[in-house]
Design a protein around this motif. Structure first.
Motif, mmCIF file in Angstrom:
data_model
loop_
_atom_site.group_PDB
_atom_site.id
_atom_site.type_symbol
_atom_site.label_atom_id
_atom_site.label_comp_id
_atom_site.label_asym_id
_atom_site.label_seq_id
_atom_site.Cartn_x
_atom_site.Cartn_y
_atom_site.Cartn_z
ATOM 1 N N ALA A 10 37.221 103.840 38.198
ATOM 2 C CA ALA A 10 36.664 103.651 36.859
ATOM 3 C C ALA A 10 35.452 102.732 36.938
ATOM 4 C CB ALA A 10 37.715 103.074 35.919
ATOM 5 N N LEU A 11 34.275 103.274 36.632
ATOM 6 C CA LEU A 11 33.096 102.419 36.523
ATOM 7 C C LEU A 11 33.233 101.488 35.327
ATOM 8 C CD1 LEU A 11 30.147 104.931 37.168
ATOM 9 C CD2 LEU A 11 31.138 103.273 38.771
ATOM 10 N N ASN A 12 33.867 102.004 34.275
ATOM 11 C CA ASN A 12 34.075 101.263 33.033
ATOM 12 C C ASN A 12 34.952 102.135 32.138
ATOM 13 O OD1 ASN A 12 32.128 103.213 31.935
ATOM 14 N ND2 ASN A 12 30.568 101.922 32.911
ATOM 15 N N GLU A 13 35.050 101.784 30.869
ATOM 16 C CA GLU A 13 35.893 102.561 29.962
ATOM 17 C C GLU A 13 35.280 103.919 29.634
ATOM 18 O OE1 GLU A 13 36.737 100.235 26.536
ATOM 19 O OE2 GLU A 13 38.008 98.794 27.603
ATOM 20 N N THR A 14 33.994 104.075 29.914
ATOM 21 C CA THR A 14 33.293 105.315 29.583
ATOM 22 C C THR A 14 33.368 106.351 30.692
ATOM 23 O OG1 THR A 14 31.716 103.996 28.301
ATOM 24 C CG2 THR A 14 31.066 106.257 28.828
ATOM 25 N N ARG A 220 19.132 100.943 24.999
ATOM 26 C CA ARG A 220 18.854 102.304 24.525
ATOM 27 C C ARG A 220 20.028 103.249 24.756
ATOM 28 N NH1 ARG A 220 13.692 104.613 23.747
ATOM 29 N NH2 ARG A 220 13.960 106.563 22.580
ATOM 30 N N ILE A 221 20.659 103.195 25.947
ATOM 31 C CA ILE A 221 21.712 104.181 26.260
ATOM 32 C C ILE A 221 23.064 103.547 26.560
ATOM 33 C CG2 ILE A 221 19.979 105.778 27.169
ATOM 34 C CD1 ILE A 221 21.107 105.149 29.995
ATOM 35 N N GLY A 222 23.128 102.213 26.628
ATOM 36 C CA GLY A 222 24.378 101.526 26.938
ATOM 37 C C GLY A 222 24.410 101.007 28.356
ATOM 38 N N ASN A 223 24.851 99.789 28.539
ATOM 39 C CA ASN A 223 24.959 99.223 29.887
ATOM 40 C C ASN A 223 25.990 99.971 30.724
ATOM 41 O OD1 ASN A 223 26.724 97.790 27.908
ATOM 42 N ND2 ASN A 223 27.587 96.903 29.773
ATOM 43 N N LEU A 257 25.735 88.988 34.942
ATOM 44 C CA LEU A 257 26.052 88.748 33.534
ATOM 45 C C LEU A 257 25.936 90.004 32.671
ATOM 46 C CD1 LEU A 257 23.988 85.443 33.088
ATOM 47 C CD2 LEU A 257 26.436 85.652 33.624
ATOM 48 N N ARG A 258 25.387 91.081 33.217
ATOM 49 C CA ARG A 258 25.002 92.217 32.394
ATOM 50 C C ARG A 258 25.992 93.377 32.394
ATOM 51 N NH1 ARG A 258 20.539 89.237 32.847
ATOM 52 N NH2 ARG A 258 18.783 89.624 31.436
ATOM 53 N N ASP A 259 26.976 93.370 33.242
ATOM 54 C CA ASP A 259 28.048 94.365 33.214
ATOM 55 C C ASP A 259 27.512 95.798 33.278
ATOM 56 O OD1 ASP A 259 30.732 94.873 33.312
ATOM 57 O OD2 ASP A 259 30.992 94.969 31.139
ATOM 58 N N LEU A 260 26.702 96.046 34.303
ATOM 59 C CA LEU A 260 26.153 97.380 34.516
ATOM 60 C C LEU A 260 27.215 98.326 35.075
ATOM 61 C CD1 LEU A 260 22.718 96.457 36.136
ATOM 62 C CD2 LEU A 260 23.204 96.983 33.738
ATOM 63 N N ALA A 261 26.909 99.618 35.059
ATOM 64 C CA ALA A 261 27.837 100.595 35.636
ATOM 65 C C ALA A 261 28.041 100.322 37.117
ATOM 66 C CB ALA A 261 27.314 102.016 35.417
ATOM 67 N N PHE A 262 26.950 99.992 37.820
ATOM 68 C CA PHE A 262 27.038 99.641 39.237
ATOM 69 C C PHE A 262 25.706 99.075 39.694
ATOM 70 C CE2 PHE A 262 25.945 104.204 39.077
ATOM 71 C CZ PHE A 262 24.739 104.204 39.777
ATOM 72 N N LEU A 263 25.758 98.407 40.835
ATOM 73 C CA LEU A 263 24.572 97.984 41.568
ATOM 74 C C LEU A 263 24.614 98.695 42.913
ATOM 75 C CD1 LEU A 263 22.160 96.005 41.294
ATOM 76 C CD2 LEU A 263 23.526 94.330 42.557
ATOM 77 N N HIS A 264 23.479 99.206 43.353
ATOM 78 C CA HIS A 264 23.404 100.074 44.529
ATOM 79 C C HIS A 264 22.396 99.481 45.506
ATOM 80 C CE1 HIS A 264 22.536 104.551 45.885
ATOM 81 N NE2 HIS A 264 22.977 103.807 46.878
#
Length: 350
Positions: A10-14, A220-223, A257-264
């Motif tokens: 799960a990247l997140n709830e989305t 714009r599209i969600g973190n 601090l920004r709770d992104l989907a991921f860092l690559h």
């Protein structure tokens, strides 16, 4: 054993991925002359839909970002429609796909965008690259123009619009290309950023534009649909500088601090070590950034599985082996031998 690669994540709830194997972004230069994705591209990505997540080849946010032939865009209605064919096909096959948003900065060349009315290459500073374009040796790099404050504001807006276009085109999210010596990465390294204004000299200033892009796209599209690729180790088209460490120390702490989907991580071979990072790019990033991290860089499935088990990163991105093996995920899962990659494979989409 590679069992952990086949666990849902799960990247997140989305967004939940069906496995931990990502298809890394791979520039193929196969769009049409209007930079619209083709049916062959849709079929190419669909054959790889068993990946937990496909990250598309880098996609141009606007005309003056182009530095290679036939790289697709996301700034015209036709390009958006073309990508929708790709994303629909990937989704029908059960996959997920993010668009990698791209501006090449000083790596761009006016040959590609003169018809748009612009002839100026832009970058953080007027520091050019020597030599010629890798795929078009008859073209030499230009010394870029240092972007103005107003032009930076417009770039941020254009990145955000491209992200919105990506969602309109059916992508599940975007990865901001902030790595590999392109525009955003050029702001983060002292060799390419020699500004003396609020976008240069200090770590906070040098990270200002990259973070503005992250924040504008997230708004714009969600973190939850926003990822970022970074290259703390300067290894392509720029010289390393010990002062770069402080820039990425600051940037990574802010990203935490920004709770992104991921860092690559952006690196060709993660075995490379950088004195000013105290080791490899991935180990350095992991020492600061605790959230979802994607490792990449000449890993085999077995090596990547072991790294995930050791908490060096959470997801494994695979590049060239995915060109050679459309069924890479199935081959690894079944323990089948992989087809070896060769450069001749770049001449067609298989």
């Amino acid at each position: 054993m590679t069992d952990n690669l086949f666990q849902p994540f799960a990247l997140n709830e989305t967004i939940t991925l069906q496995n931990r194997i990502l298809m890394a972004p791979l520039t193929r230069c196969m769009a049409d002359e209007e930079l619209v994705p083709t049916q062959a591209m849709a079929e190419y990505y669909t054959r790889r839909a068993e990946a937990g997540l496909i990250i598309s080849e880098a996609v141009l946010i606007r005309p003056d970002g182009q530095g290679y032939p036939n790289t697709p865009g996301l700034f015209t209605p036709a390009q958006i429609d073309g990508w929708r064919v790709v994303t629909d096909a990937v989704h029908k096959a059960g996959g997920k796909i993010f668009a990698q948003l791209w501006h090449t900065g000083r790596v761009a060349h006016p040959h590609f965008f003169e018809k748009s009315g612009s002839t100026q290459v832009i970058a953080p500073s007027a520091v050019g690259l020597e030599g010629s374009l890798p795929r078009m040796r008859e073209l030499n790099y230009h010394v870029p123009k240092a972007v103005s404050h107003d032009e930076i504001v417009q770039l941020v807006a254009d990145y955000a619009q491209a992200a919105a276009n990506a969602i309109d085109a059916g992508f599940d999210g975007v990865e901001i290309h902030g790595a590999n010596g392109y525009l955003i990465d050029q702001f983060l390294h002292h060799d390419s950023n020699r500004r003396t204004d609020e976008y240069g000299q200090t770590a906070e200033n040098m990270a200002r534009f990259p973070l503005a892009v992250v924040d504008a796209i997230s708004a714009r599209i969600g973190n939850d649909r926003t990822g970022l690729r970074v290259s703390p180790g300067a290894y392509v088209n720029m010289a390393g500088d010990s002062r770069d460490r402080a820039v990425f120390d600051y940037l990574l702490a802010e990203l935490e601090l920004r709770d992104l989907a991921f860092l690559h991580i952006g690196i060709f071979d993660d075995a490379m070590e950088f004195d000013y990072l105290g080791g490899s790019a991935s180990s350095y990033v992991r020492s600061i950034y605790s959230k979802t991290l994607v490792g990449v860089g000449s890993y085999s499935a077995e090596m990547g599985s072991a790294a995930i088990a050791a908490d060096k990163f959470d997801l494994l991105a695979i590049g060239r082996p995915f060109i050679a093996n459309p069924d890479y995920v199935a081959r690894v899962r079944e323990g089948d031998e992989l087809v070896e990659y060769s450069d001749e494979m770049l001449t067609s989409l298989v």
